[in-house]
Design a protein around this motif. Structure first.
Motif, PDB file in Angstrom:
ATOM      1  N   MET A  66       0.834  -1.207   0.000  1.00  0.00           N
ATOM      2  CA  MET A  66       0.000   0.000   0.000  1.00  0.00           C
ATOM      3  C   MET A  66       0.867   1.254   0.000  1.00  0.00           C
ATOM      4  O   MET A  66       0.630   2.198  -0.765  1.00  0.00           O
ATOM      5  CB  MET A  66      -0.927   0.014   1.216  1.00  0.00           C
ATOM      6  N   ALA A  67       1.889   1.276   0.862  1.00  0.00           N
ATOM      7  CA  ALA A  67       2.782   2.427   0.934  1.00  0.00           C
ATOM      8  C   ALA A  67       3.542   2.604  -0.369  1.00  0.00           C
ATOM      9  O   ALA A  67       3.729   3.729  -0.852  1.00  0.00           O
ATOM     10  CB  ALA A  67       3.759   2.258   2.097  1.00  0.00           C
ATOM     11  N   LEU A  68       3.963   1.492  -0.969  1.00  0.00           N
ATOM     12  CA  LEU A  68       4.678   1.565  -2.241  1.00  0.00           C
ATOM     13  C   LEU A  68       3.788   2.135  -3.337  1.00  0.00           C
ATOM     14  O   LEU A  68       4.219   2.981  -4.130  1.00  0.00           O
ATOM     15  CB  LEU A  68       5.171   0.174  -2.644  1.00  0.00           C
ATOM     16  N   SER A  69       2.548   1.695  -3.393  1.00  0.00           N
ATOM     17  CA  SER A  69       1.621   2.165  -4.421  1.00  0.00           C
ATOM     18  C   SER A  69       1.412   3.669  -4.344  1.00  0.00           C
ATOM     19  O   SER A  69       1.439   4.373  -5.365  1.00  0.00           O
ATOM     20  CB  SER A  69       0.276   1.438  -4.270  1.00  0.00           C
ATOM     21  N   VAL A  70       1.230   4.194  -3.135  1.00  0.00           N
ATOM     22  CA  VAL A  70       1.032   5.634  -2.966  1.00  0.00           C
ATOM     23  C   VAL A  70       2.308   6.396  -3.309  1.00  0.00           C
ATOM     24  O   VAL A  70       2.277   7.447  -3.964  1.00  0.00           O
ATOM     25  CB  VAL A  70       0.576   5.950  -1.531  1.00  0.00           C
ATOM     26  N   PHE A  71       3.445   5.879  -2.879  1.00  0.00           N
ATOM     27  CA  PHE A  71       4.736   6.510  -3.206  1.00  0.00           C
ATOM     28  C   PHE A  71       4.907   6.608  -4.723  1.00  0.00           C
ATOM     29  O   PHE A  71       5.294   7.657  -5.252  1.00  0.00           O
ATOM     30  CB  PHE A  71       5.884   5.703  -2.591  1.00  0.00           C
ATOM     31  N   SER A 110       2.846   9.488   7.039  1.00  0.00           N
ATOM     32  CA  SER A 110       3.391   8.481   6.127  1.00  0.00           C
ATOM     33  C   SER A 110       4.298   9.078   5.063  1.00  0.00           C
ATOM     34  O   SER A 110       5.364   8.550   4.760  1.00  0.00           O
ATOM     35  CB  SER A 110       2.258   7.705   5.448  1.00  0.00           C
ATOM     36  N   LEU A 111       3.866  10.212   4.480  1.00  0.00           N
ATOM     37  CA  LEU A 111       4.607  10.776   3.357  1.00  0.00           C
ATOM     38  C   LEU A 111       4.410  12.286   3.319  1.00  0.00           C
ATOM     39  O   LEU A 111       3.282  12.777   3.413  1.00  0.00           O
ATOM     40  CB  LEU A 111       4.093  10.155   2.054  1.00  0.00           C
ATOM     41  N   ASP A 144      -1.202  10.492   4.585  1.00  0.00           N
ATOM     42  CA  ASP A 144      -1.201   9.242   5.342  1.00  0.00           C
ATOM     43  C   ASP A 144      -1.804   8.157   4.464  1.00  0.00           C
ATOM     44  O   ASP A 144      -2.579   8.443   3.537  1.00  0.00           O
ATOM     45  CB  ASP A 144      -1.980   9.384   6.645  1.00  0.00           C
ATOM     46  N   ILE A 145      -1.495   6.913   4.757  1.00  0.00           N
ATOM     47  CA  ILE A 145      -1.864   5.804   3.882  1.00  0.00           C
ATOM     48  C   ILE A 145      -2.727   4.800   4.645  1.00  0.00           C
ATOM     49  O   ILE A 145      -2.431   4.459   5.794  1.00  0.00           O
ATOM     50  CB  ILE A 145      -0.602   5.114   3.333  1.00  0.00           C
ATOM     51  N   ALA A 146      -3.804   4.358   3.995  1.00  0.00           N
ATOM     52  CA  ALA A 146      -4.690   3.363   4.598  1.00  0.00           C
ATOM     53  C   ALA A 146      -5.205   2.429   3.512  1.00  0.00           C
ATOM     54  O   ALA A 146      -5.157   2.738   2.320  1.00  0.00           O
ATOM     55  CB  ALA A 146      -5.857   4.055   5.308  1.00  0.00           C
ATOM     56  N   SER A 147      -5.712   1.284   3.938  1.00  0.00           N
ATOM     57  CA  SER A 147      -6.262   0.317   2.996  1.00  0.00           C
ATOM     58  C   SER A 147      -7.551   0.836   2.384  1.00  0.00           C
ATOM     59  O   SER A 147      -8.367   1.481   3.053  1.00  0.00           O
ATOM     60  CB  SER A 147      -6.532  -1.014   3.705  1.00  0.00           C
ATOM     61  N   TRP A 148      -7.757   0.542   1.100  1.00  0.00           N
ATOM     62  CA  TRP A 148      -8.978   0.981   0.426  1.00  0.00           C
ATOM     63  C   TRP A 148     -10.218   0.369   1.054  1.00  0.00           C
ATOM     64  O   TRP A 148     -11.318   0.915   0.951  1.00  0.00           O
ATOM     65  CB  TRP A 148      -8.916   0.603  -1.060  1.00  0.00           C
TER      66      TRP A 148
END
Length: 308
Positions: free
Chosen positions: A63-68, A117-118, A134-138
């Protein structure tokens, strides 16, 4: 007489300051989470990022990689700071009190340092702007109440004039995320080692064929170019992927197979003669952006100090 550090919060802050966490720009930035602290959270990703000065990026999940990758794909993005710590614990504690929220705490009850997160730096309309993510699951989108930590962070960034949002991600399950990860690695290789004369010639041939608009798909362009010049089809496919990765050909990433999409829906973004200089131009822009990011972060840090 200097008193001893007693609370875990004070010890945590002293450790962050000692290690320089959250300080620096580009290659000198130190994340708020160490590799050891991130182990066991999810499938970890470790890789270098030239746009971030060549430093190692450590992300704890798909998830973090996808947003990055999504933020990195934006040409306006000049730097990305992963695991950015809000070391001003007193400020976040006061925000929690004002909002009537319980501040996340350590085992002794003292307030913990919150992590965003970023922190994304973008060059827009001639100005450098920051965005906190910030990152969270869909799966949590619209179903899970906003946590106290996120409400505190949102207010913290609002006071600094920095937009804050939560990015809901499905990791690497989407076609777009998979393409972004593949194209990211291709672009990093080109940026780090450059292009051979043969690779440059292949790219010129592929671009020239694209301009004719005779074929139906990008893959057809690769095959016809290979057949015309008596070269490997695989080499032409690799050249097409490099052109897309370096943003010299714009096309949709929301497709199952990247090159099996209509040629008419693509766009050549630069003159043919400029494609060979793309790595040099990108590296020069990255150095200039790093200096601007440093200046902006200096102003943000000064603002934080004035408010404490």
């Amino acid at each position: 007489m200097k008193r001893d550090i007693q609370t875990l919060s004070e010890r945590q802050k002293a450790l962050f300051l000692k290690e320089g966490r959250g300080i620096g720009d580009g290659p000198d930035y130190v994340p708020g989470r160490t590799l050891r602290e991130l182990r066991g959270i999810g499938r970890m990703h470790r890789f270098a990022c030239i746009r971030c000065g060549g430093r190692q990026i450590v992300l704890p999940s798909d998830m973090a990689l996808s947003v990055f990758l999504e933020e990195h794909w934006d040409p306006a993005t000049s730097d990305l700071k992963d695991h950015y710590p809000l070391c001003d614990v007193e400020q976040t504690r006061r925000i929690a009190e004002k909002l009537g929220l319980r501040h996340p705490s350590l085992t002794d009850g003292s307030p913990a340092i919150l992590i965003t997160s970023l922190l994304v730096c973008k060059q827009q309309a001639g100005e450098l702007k920051l965005y906190a993510v910030d990152i969270a699951s869909w799966r949590a989108a619209g179903h899970t109440p906003t946590s106290a930590a996120r409400q505190i962070k949102e207010e913290y960034w609002r006071r600094l004039g920095v937009p804050y949002r939560v990015a809901y991600s499905e990791g690497l399950n989407s076609d777009r995320a998979k393409h972004l990860w593949n194209l990211y690695n291709i672009a990093e290789r080109v940026m780090s080692r450059g292009l051979t004369e043969e690779e440059k010639a292949l790219q010129r041939a592929v671009l020239a064929r694209c301009r004719l608009r005779r074929e139906t798909t990008l893959l057809d362009v690769c095959h016809r170019t290979a057949d015309k010049h008596g070269i490997s089809r695989a080499d032409c496919v690799a050249a097409m992927r490099r052109l897309i990765a370096m943003r010299l050909i714009d096309c949709s990433l929301d497709v199952p197979v990247l090159l099996v999409q209509p040629l008419r829906d693509t766009q050549i973004s630069v003159a043919e003669r400029k494609d060979e200089d793309a790595p040099k131009r990108s590296q020069s822009r990255a150095r200039g952006r790093a200096r601007t990011v440093a200046q902006l972060m200096s102003r943000i840090n000064s603002l934080i100090k004035k408010r404490t």
